[in-house]
Write a protein that holds these residues in place. Structure first.
Motif, PDB file in Angstrom:
ATOM      1  N   ILE A 195      36.891  16.185  17.105  1.00 23.83           N
ATOM      2  CA  ILE A 195      36.251  16.960  18.170  1.00 23.83           C
ATOM      3  C   ILE A 195      36.413  16.250  19.517  1.00 23.83           C
ATOM      4  CG2 ILE A 195      34.055  17.874  19.018  1.00 23.83           C
ATOM      5  CD1 ILE A 195      35.265  19.368  16.587  1.00 23.83           C
ATOM      6  N   GLU A 196      36.229  14.934  19.526  1.00 25.92           N
ATOM      7  CA  GLU A 196      36.370  14.223  20.793  1.00 25.92           C
ATOM      8  C   GLU A 196      37.803  14.306  21.320  1.00 25.92           C
ATOM      9  OE1 GLU A 196      35.862   9.810  22.786  1.00 25.92           O
ATOM     10  OE2 GLU A 196      34.556  10.342  21.105  1.00 25.92           O
ATOM     11  N   TYR A 197      38.781  14.271  20.440  1.00 34.90           N
ATOM     12  CA  TYR A 197      40.180  14.410  20.868  1.00 34.90           C
ATOM     13  C   TYR A 197      40.368  15.739  21.599  1.00 34.90           C
ATOM     14  CZ  TYR A 197      45.229  15.050  20.622  1.00 34.90           C
ATOM     15  OH  TYR A 197      46.543  15.289  20.932  1.00 34.90           O
ATOM     16  N   MET A 198      39.826  16.806  21.049  1.00 32.12           N
ATOM     17  CA  MET A 198      39.943  18.124  21.708  1.00 32.12           C
ATOM     18  C   MET A 198      39.162  18.131  23.021  1.00 32.12           C
ATOM     19  SD  MET A 198      41.922  19.884  19.688  1.00 32.12           S
ATOM     20  CE  MET A 198      41.644  21.633  20.065  1.00 32.12           C
ATOM     21  N   HIS A 199      37.965  17.601  22.981  1.00 24.39           N
ATOM     22  CA  HIS A 199      37.111  17.567  24.168  1.00 24.39           C
ATOM     23  C   HIS A 199      37.806  16.854  25.334  1.00 24.39           C
ATOM     24  CE1 HIS A 199      33.683  16.753  26.748  1.00 24.39           C
ATOM     25  NE2 HIS A 199      33.714  15.456  26.473  1.00 24.39           N
ATOM     26  N   PRO A 214      43.190  11.412  15.293  1.00 29.40           N
ATOM     27  CA  PRO A 214      43.879  11.101  16.539  1.00 29.40           C
ATOM     28  C   PRO A 214      43.336   9.968  17.391  1.00 29.40           C
ATOM     29  CG  PRO A 214      42.568  13.090  16.796  1.00 29.40           C
ATOM     30  CD  PRO A 214      42.470  12.697  15.352  1.00 29.40           C
ATOM     31  N   LEU A 215      42.081   9.592  17.278  1.00 30.36           N
ATOM     32  CA  LEU A 215      41.519   8.668  18.256  1.00 30.36           C
ATOM     33  C   LEU A 215      41.654   7.212  17.836  1.00 30.36           C
ATOM     34  CD1 LEU A 215      38.181  10.231  19.548  1.00 30.36           C
ATOM     35  CD2 LEU A 215      40.404  10.197  20.638  1.00 30.36           C
ATOM     36  N   ALA A 216      42.069   6.383  18.781  1.00 24.57           N
ATOM     37  CA  ALA A 216      42.004   4.938  18.593  1.00 24.57           C
ATOM     38  C   ALA A 216      40.830   4.368  19.381  1.00 24.57           C
ATOM     39  CB  ALA A 216      43.311   4.283  19.044  1.00 24.57           C
ATOM     40  N   GLU A 217      40.556   4.991  20.531  1.00 26.30           N
ATOM     41  CA  GLU A 217      39.414   4.591  21.364  1.00 26.30           C
ATOM     42  C   GLU A 217      38.451   5.760  21.426  1.00 26.30           C
ATOM     43  OE1 GLU A 217      38.416   3.504  26.027  1.00 26.30           O
ATOM     44  OE2 GLU A 217      40.493   3.499  25.317  1.00 26.30           O
ATOM     45  N   ARG A 218      37.256   5.554  20.946  1.00 27.10           N
ATOM     46  CA  ARG A 218      36.289   6.661  20.856  1.00 27.10           C
ATOM     47  C   ARG A 218      35.056   6.347  21.696  1.00 27.10           C
ATOM     48  NH1 ARG A 218      37.561   4.402  16.248  1.00 27.10           N
ATOM     49  NH2 ARG A 218      38.628   6.264  15.475  1.00 27.10           N
ATOM     50  N   HIS A 219      34.475   7.416  22.266  1.00 23.55           N
ATOM     51  CA  HIS A 219      33.279   7.267  23.096  1.00 23.55           C
ATOM     52  C   HIS A 219      32.020   7.792  22.405  1.00 23.55           C
ATOM     53  CE1 HIS A 219      35.708   6.089  26.561  1.00 23.55           C
ATOM     54  NE2 HIS A 219      36.527   7.089  26.269  1.00 23.55           N
ATOM     55  N   TRP A 220      32.189   8.641  21.398  1.00 24.63           N
ATOM     56  CA  TRP A 220      31.011   9.287  20.813  1.00 24.63           C
ATOM     57  C   TRP A 220      30.013   8.296  20.188  1.00 24.63           C
ATOM     58  CZ3 TRP A 220      30.115   8.490  15.716  1.00 24.63           C
ATOM     59  CH2 TRP A 220      31.208   8.256  14.871  1.00 24.63           C
ATOM     60  N   PRO A 221      30.428   7.125  19.650  1.00 22.40           N
ATOM     61  CA  PRO A 221      29.405   6.246  19.066  1.00 22.40           C
ATOM     62  C   PRO A 221      28.379   5.735  20.076  1.00 22.40           C
ATOM     63  CG  PRO A 221      31.571   5.669  18.215  1.00 22.40           C
ATOM     64  CD  PRO A 221      31.792   6.608  19.360  1.00 22.40           C
ATOM     65  N   LEU A 240      27.227  14.506  14.883  1.00 19.88           N
ATOM     66  CA  LEU A 240      28.257  13.648  15.465  1.00 19.88           C
ATOM     67  C   LEU A 240      29.210  14.445  16.349  1.00 19.88           C
ATOM     68  CD1 LEU A 240      27.031  11.590  13.541  1.00 19.88           C
ATOM     69  CD2 LEU A 240      29.353  10.854  12.939  1.00 19.88           C
ATOM     70  N   ALA A 241      29.459  15.709  16.003  1.00 17.39           N
ATOM     71  CA  ALA A 241      30.306  16.552  16.847  1.00 17.39           C
ATOM     72  C   ALA A 241      29.667  16.793  18.214  1.00 17.39           C
ATOM     73  CB  ALA A 241      30.574  17.886  16.153  1.00 17.39           C
ATOM     74  N   ILE A 242      28.343  16.935  18.245  1.00 19.28           N
ATOM     75  CA  ILE A 242      27.648  17.082  19.532  1.00 19.28           C
ATOM     76  C   ILE A 242      27.808  15.804  20.354  1.00 19.28           C
ATOM     77  CG2 ILE A 242      25.381  17.383  20.619  1.00 19.28           C
ATOM     78  CD1 ILE A 242      24.636  19.138  18.159  1.00 19.28           C
ATOM     79  N   LEU A 243      27.677  14.660  19.698  1.00 22.49           N
ATOM     80  CA  LEU A 243      27.914  13.398  20.399  1.00 22.49           C
ATOM     81  C   LEU A 243      29.333  13.346  20.969  1.00 22.49           C
ATOM     82  CD1 LEU A 243      26.305  10.828  17.915  1.00 22.49           C
ATOM     83  CD2 LEU A 243      25.305  11.702  20.038  1.00 22.49           C
ATOM     84  N   ALA A 244      30.269  13.984  20.264  1.00 24.38           N
ATOM     85  CA  ALA A 244      31.679  13.925  20.641  1.00 24.38           C
ATOM     86  C   ALA A 244      32.072  14.970  21.673  1.00 24.38           C
ATOM     87  CB  ALA A 244      32.546  14.080  19.395  1.00 24.38           C
ATOM     88  N   GLY A 245      31.147  15.841  22.087  1.00 20.46           N
ATOM     89  CA  GLY A 245      31.456  16.798  23.146  1.00 20.46           C
ATOM     90  C   GLY A 245      31.238  18.251  22.817  1.00 20.46           C
TER      91      GLY A 245
END
Length: 451
Positions: free
Chosen positions: A225-229, A16-23, A257-262
């Motif tokens: 995960i970030e999409y859900m977060h 789902p993500l085009a713009e991601r913050h987790w990196p 990486l899931a922790i990074l994502a929220g």
């Protein structure tokens, strides 16, 4: 090989993500840990744990510091039901430990699950799951998306009915095979559950998002995960949990990486037992954090005793190369590695003396050893072992640490040549006693005093 038979994850589910913050994120603290060894791990064993083994494993988890423990699937077997009743009717559950029980979204099984926890005075989580991915809906359950949503909501209402006014019981929902479920469908289902269970910041609902079968690189799971977060309706009233499996061998990376994502909570098994290739290894995950200067909040200071207990309870061996706990993970046979470790340990000791501080307090900088073996209860005697791949530093280190023989450089070079010849002839590891005998046979007992 017929690789054409398998579809890319991008062809199986929308990412789902085009713009991601987790990196750009960094892990700064430990998540909430939930060992599932007594349920998910146990159901994967060829010989499930008997009551004595299950109790011993539970007591180990408590002693290590875990504050939330999934203890069984009480509707699946009488043995699991009886174990939960043991916890309810005894005093072996500390007041600060939350008990989790697992159930499918089926009325009769929910009723039996809730019945198993009556009498537990501490906190309890009733964990309800249903597989949600299209293949599981079509092939396994025979329901379309709308019908499955009705099944899940009915199960959620049954949980409310059977738990009644019990203030110590909270709720958890797992959309099983989350990672292969349409993002908008699973988001809507999770929002339905937090609304039905009236999630609040004071009484949050756990939404657990499993990579039930690992099918993609860890970055894909992080995007999911970030999409859900970022899109859950009651995010401040949700504890976002993950449960990665290890089918591709990257379960630990998926969790990190899931922790990074929220994600705030991680379910897994100590040393990674579980169906097929196992659940995420929460021991490796925790010690990875330790190696980055983050307190994992779990005590691994006697890792060999932990390993012995896990091997006894599961009746399965731990591999010699298993991260952190394997018998050989702190051992070097290669000559170049041995030389670097020998010099690093010497520098570590000298720096401690120079600064007037304990070796256990100063920064760890020894090459090839990510953490100090002493942190997890290991000694340095097995850090360097020798065979035909070893160099002069390795042979000299063994004689120094085992027998106090500090060889001058010229003697190290000469002795290494002789020791390597012996190792080549034998084709196996050379034990310290054999090295000592070779030294005496070569240079005589008088050399013991001269060295």
């Amino acid at each position: 090989m017929p690789s054409y038979r398998y579809a890319s994850v991008y062809d199986r589910v929308e990412v789902p993500l085009a713009e991601r913050h987790w990196p750009n994120a960094q892990i700064s603290h430990a998540p909430l840990w939930v060992p599932v060894d007594l349920r998910d791990g146990n159901q994967a064993l060829p010989d499930p744990m008997d009551p004595a083994r299950k109790r011993r494993f539970f007591e180990l988890l408590v002693a290590m510091g875990y504050k939330e423990i999934e203890v069984g699937y009480p509707s699946a077997s009488q043995a699991d039901y009886n174990f939960v009743r043991l916890l309810a009717e005894s005093d072996i559950v500390p007041a600060d430990v939350t008990i989790v029980v697992f159930t499918p979204a089926r009325r009769d099984l929910i009723e039996r699950t809730v019945d198993s926890v009556w009498g537990i005075t501490g906190d309890v989580v009733v964990h309800m799951y249903t597989a949600t991915a299209p293949t599981w809906r079509d092939v396994v359950l025979g329901r379309d998306g709308a019908e499955l949503r009705g099944l899940v909501l009915a199960g959620g209402r049954d949980v409310l009915e059977f738990t009644g006014e019990a203030g110590n019981i909270r709720f958890e929902f797992s959309p099983e095979v989350f990672n292969l479920t349409e993002p908008d469908y699973v988001l809507g289902l999770c929002d339905d559950m937090t609304r039905l269970w009236d999630a609040t910041p004071e009484r949050p609902v756990i939404l657990n998002l499993p990579a039930t079968v690992e099918v993609a690189t860890p970055n894909v799971y992080a995007d999911q995960i970030e999409y859900m977060h970022r899109n859950l309706a009651r995010r401040d009233s949700v504890i976002l949990s993950v449960h990665p499996h290890n089918d591709r061998g990257t379960g630990v990376a998926c969790a990190e990486l899931a922790i990074l994502a929220g994600a705030q909570r991680v379910e897994g098994c100590v040393f990674g037992n579980g169906e097929r290739t196992g659940n995420v290894d929460i021991a490796t995950l925790a010690l990875n954090m330790h190696a980055q200067g983050i307190d994992p909040m779990i005590d691994f200071s006697n890792i060999d005793e932990i390993a012995r207990t896990v091997e006894y309870c599961t009746r399965m061996p731990i591999h010699e190369r298993h991260p952190y706990v394997g018998a050989l993970v702190h051992t070097a046979f290669s000559g170049t590695h041995q030389d670097a470790i020998k010099k690093g340990l010497a520098e570590h000791r000298e720096r401690a003396l120079r600064t007037g501080r304990s070796e256990r307090e100063i920064d760890w900088r020894v090459p090839y050893l990510p953490i100090d073996p002493a942190d997890i209860g290991r000694a340095y005697d097995a850090v360097i072992r020798v065979n035909s791949q070893s160099g002069k530093g390795g042979f000299a280190y063994v004689l120094l640490t085992e027998y106090g023989l500090d060889l001058p450089r010229e003697m190290q070079i000469d002795f290494a040549r002789r020791a390597q010849a012996l190792a080549d002839e034998r084709g196996v590891e050379i034990k310290p006693g054999e090295l000592y005998d070779l030294f005496v046979a070569t240079y005589g007992k008088g050399a013991l005093n001269a060295s």
